[in-house]
Write an enzyme that holds these catalytic residues in place. Sequence first.
Site, PDB file in Angstrom:
ATOM      1  N   ASP A  76      37.814  52.629  30.476  1.00 61.73           N
ATOM      2  CA  ASP A  76      39.074  53.200  30.948  1.00 61.73           C
ATOM      3  C   ASP A  76      40.137  53.305  29.869  1.00 61.73           C
ATOM      4  O   ASP A  76      41.130  54.008  30.041  1.00 61.73           O
ATOM      5  CB  ASP A  76      39.631  52.359  32.107  1.00 61.73           C
ATOM      6  CG  ASP A  76      38.785  52.529  33.347  1.00 61.73           C
ATOM      7  OD1 ASP A  76      38.323  53.646  33.573  1.00 61.73           O
ATOM      8  OD2 ASP A  76      38.579  51.543  34.071  1.00 61.73           O
ATOM      9  N   HIS A 113      36.423  42.900  30.590  1.00 60.26           N
ATOM     10  CA  HIS A 113      35.415  43.309  31.563  1.00 60.26           C
ATOM     11  C   HIS A 113      34.692  42.072  32.053  1.00 60.26           C
ATOM     12  O   HIS A 113      34.478  41.133  31.294  1.00 60.26           O
ATOM     13  CB  HIS A 113      34.415  44.271  30.899  1.00 60.26           C
ATOM     14  CG  HIS A 113      33.676  45.094  31.890  1.00 60.26           C
ATOM     15  ND1 HIS A 113      32.581  44.615  32.562  1.00 60.26           N
ATOM     16  CD2 HIS A 113      33.910  46.359  32.347  1.00 60.26           C
ATOM     17  CE1 HIS A 113      32.157  45.566  33.383  1.00 60.26           C
ATOM     18  NE2 HIS A 113      32.945  46.614  33.286  1.00 60.26           N
TER      19      HIS A 113
HETATM   20  N1  ACO Z   1      44.815  41.518  29.252  1.00 60.49           N
HETATM   21  C1  ACO Z   1      45.161  40.242  28.949  1.00 60.49           C
HETATM   22  N2  ACO Z   1      44.417  39.155  29.244  1.00 60.49           N
HETATM   23  C2  ACO Z   1      43.250  39.388  29.881  1.00 60.49           C
HETATM   24  C3  ACO Z   1      42.822  40.689  30.226  1.00 60.49           C
HETATM   25  C4  ACO Z   1      43.653  41.779  29.877  1.00 60.49           C
HETATM   26  N3  ACO Z   1      43.310  43.031  30.151  1.00 60.49           N
HETATM   27  N4  ACO Z   1      41.621  40.613  30.843  1.00 60.49           N
HETATM   28  C5  ACO Z   1      41.321  39.314  30.884  1.00 60.49           C
HETATM   29  N5  ACO Z   1      42.280  38.558  30.300  1.00 60.49           N
HETATM   30  C6  ACO Z   1      42.306  37.110  30.101  1.00 60.49           C
HETATM   31  C7  ACO Z   1      42.560  36.369  31.396  1.00 60.49           C
HETATM   32  O1  ACO Z   1      43.948  36.129  31.581  1.00 60.49           O
HETATM   33  C8  ACO Z   1      41.775  35.100  31.169  1.00 60.49           C
HETATM   34  O2  ACO Z   1      42.520  34.263  30.296  1.00 60.49           O
HETATM   35  P1  ACO Z   1      42.532  32.658  30.526  1.00 60.49           P
HETATM   36  O3  ACO Z   1      41.093  32.242  30.416  1.00 60.49           O
HETATM   37  O4  ACO Z   1      43.416  32.124  29.458  1.00 60.49           O
HETATM   38  O5  ACO Z   1      43.085  32.443  31.910  1.00 60.49           O
HETATM   39  C9  ACO Z   1      40.555  35.552  30.386  1.00 60.49           C
HETATM   40  O6  ACO Z   1      40.979  36.734  29.686  1.00 60.49           O
HETATM   41  C10 ACO Z   1      39.343  35.871  31.243  1.00 60.49           C
HETATM   42  O7  ACO Z   1      39.690  36.902  32.150  1.00 60.49           O
HETATM   43  P2  ACO Z   1      39.309  36.928  33.690  1.00 60.49           P
HETATM   44  O8  ACO Z   1      40.458  37.492  34.467  1.00 60.49           O
HETATM   45  O9  ACO Z   1      38.771  35.598  34.107  1.00 60.49           O
HETATM   46  O10 ACO Z   1      38.109  37.963  33.681  1.00 60.49           O
HETATM   47  P3  ACO Z   1      37.492  38.681  34.942  1.00 60.49           P
HETATM   48  O11 ACO Z   1      36.082  38.888  34.604  1.00 60.49           O
HETATM   49  O12 ACO Z   1      37.817  37.957  36.205  1.00 60.49           O
HETATM   50  O13 ACO Z   1      38.280  40.074  35.007  1.00 60.49           O
HETATM   51  C11 ACO Z   1      38.912  42.299  34.549  1.00 60.49           C
HETATM   52  C12 ACO Z   1      37.810  41.241  34.454  1.00 60.49           C
HETATM   53  C13 ACO Z   1      39.430  42.393  36.007  1.00 60.49           C
HETATM   54  C14 ACO Z   1      38.348  43.658  34.167  1.00 60.49           C
HETATM   55  C15 ACO Z   1      40.075  41.888  33.605  1.00 60.49           C
HETATM   56  O14 ACO Z   1      39.601  41.849  32.277  1.00 60.49           O
HETATM   57  C16 ACO Z   1      41.264  42.836  33.711  1.00 60.49           C
HETATM   58  O15 ACO Z   1      42.123  42.628  34.562  1.00 60.49           O
HETATM   59  N6  ACO Z   1      41.343  43.889  32.820  1.00 60.49           N
HETATM   60  C17 ACO Z   1      42.396  44.881  32.932  1.00 60.49           C
HETATM   61  C18 ACO Z   1      42.081  45.901  34.014  1.00 60.49           C
HETATM   62  C19 ACO Z   1      40.976  46.844  33.605  1.00 60.49           C
HETATM   63  O16 ACO Z   1      40.958  47.392  32.513  1.00 60.49           O
HETATM   64  N7  ACO Z   1      40.048  47.081  34.538  1.00 60.49           N
HETATM   65  C20 ACO Z   1      38.942  48.040  34.329  1.00 60.49           C
HETATM   66  C21 ACO Z   1      37.642  47.331  34.319  1.00 60.49           C
HETATM   67  S1  ACO Z   1      36.354  48.415  33.837  1.00 60.49           S
HETATM   68  C22 ACO Z   1      36.045  49.384  35.184  1.00 60.49           C
HETATM   69  O17 ACO Z   1      36.257  49.068  36.315  1.00 60.49           O
HETATM   70  C23 ACO Z   1      35.461  50.662  34.860  1.00 60.49           C
END
Ligand code: ACO
Length: 495
Positions: free
Chosen positions: A396, A340
């Site tokens: 979710d 998140h």
């Molecule tokens: N699975 C694997 N790796 C992940 C995930 C994941 N679900 N989420 C983040 N990471 C990793 C990224 O690859 C990144 O790694 P790095 O630093 O080595 O490059 C690190 O964790 C930080 O993640 P970011 O993408 O920079 O975080 P951001 O805040 O931009 O994204 C998001 C947040 C979009 C929710 C992301 O965690 C994601 O894609 N999760 C999966 C989709 C999801 O569940 N969305 C629902 C959100 S809640 C809602 O809307 C109600």
Amino acid sequence: MGRPTSSSLPESAPQESLTIRDNRTGKTYTVPIADNAISATAFKTMTAPRKPGEREENETEKGLRVQDKGFLNTAVIRSGITYIDGDAGVLRYRGYPIEQLALKSSHLETAYLLIYGSLPTNEQFKFFESEVMRHSVMHADAEGFFRSFRYDAHPMSMLTSAFAMLGSYYSEANPSLQGQRLYTQGNAASLATMDRQIYRLIGKATTLAAMAYRVRQGRNFVTPPTGLSYTGSFLYQMDHLSEENYTPNPVLEKALDVLFLIHADHELNASCTTVLQTGSSLVDPYSAIAAGCASLYGPLHGGANEAVIRMLISIGSPQNVPAFIEAVKRREKTLSGFGHRVYKTSDPRSFIVRKTADEVFKVTGKDELLETAMALHDAAMKDEYFIKRKLAPNVDFWSGLIYRAMGFPLDFFPVLFAVPRVVGWLAHWRQMMLQEGGVKIWRPRQVYVGAGKRDYVPVEEREKVEGAKQTPSKVEHGGITKRTMLATFKGKSKL
Ligand code: ACO
């Protein structure tokens, strides 16, 4: 606003301020801090002469820009609605912890709280509830609208379009027709116009969602019933056929209400920001809500609950979890429902959802994917990759399992998120319309890195630019048959 001071300040600067030295010019600026925030426009005063050979598009002499891809640390509004402490896993609506509201309140009572700022008395609640419920009925013509979609249309596509369509019924609610100050005056008439649209949008959200559901099932539409709760009415509108005295199951009705309540708002997420961005042009609220709906649909946001189930189905069983986790770590897969932007520990809503899941499973039976979900959860929570990045389950991860156990089709899950979120979008929209100093259109800046000024080149003098990203892609033409391609007709060479 920053003011340049050439003296060697810090000591004389007020304590609630930031002292910035621009090493390009040697100038020092003092920028006030209010509510632990500084104004980004202060940086506009920090100008410097353009260096020899520097691109004019940098606009160095017009002041510094603040770059923040994805709004990681930019506050775009002052809000009194929802507070999140992502490190501590705290979520409060108007100061009330989400756990207390989930236990003691209802979705509509919480809607009142979010929109108007305080918990209602009995009388205030009854008034609000009756306004919302009486505004749930749709014009009969809307049936034709829903029937015009293809048989396999995604319900979010229908819902998004339906909110925009809804606005077409209310020309009196459209600032483009009635004057741009329709919602910003704050007087009784303006507030009443605004609140009428709020009752309509919350009241009709369930009706439109149920119509999107029924059209896919090949069912006729039903008129919203009287005497049922908000979620009871929603379940009735989706499920009632011709049974007498049809009453939805109270456990499912309550569970859906709790899920609605915890999805009602989440401060400035992508969809809420979209609603405000769209609303900042003073467009009608129906168009703004349609825009929010479109934003919510993405798999990184409200589409994640659908993505979680697709992911669990693809994993198949607990024994395949380790291989899946390894694929995520190799960045070949995404662990949907984890991570998140704000929460760096567990999403507090995920605990409420888990508890609600237990209640639902008692009446529906356990979902067959639950064991895989538990195994995936436990493996990820123990794995260094996820621990290091502070990735924990978000709301979710579990909500999809409840929706599945309740028998909703996968592609309906984002709809079950969008319907309650209409409340939060409207709370933020209303707040923005009434904010001190009026509404300012949201117009972010960019850092232009494209070509500098160049003169138009006649076609015969151009050098061919090639490459997949630089040229239009070749596509298959499904709509034109082979026979038509072989036929001769006027203008064929232009196809
Ligand atoms: N699975 C694997 N790796 C992940 C995930 C994941 N679900 N989420 C983040 N990471 C990793 C990224 O690859 C990144 O790694 P790095 O630093 O080595 O490059 C690190 O964790 C930080 O993640 P970011 O993408 O920079 O975080 P951001 O805040 O931009 O994204 C998001 C947040 C979009 C929710 C992301 O965690 C994601 O894609 N999760 C999966 C989709 C999801 O569940 N969305 C629902 C959100 S809640 C809602 O809307 C109600």
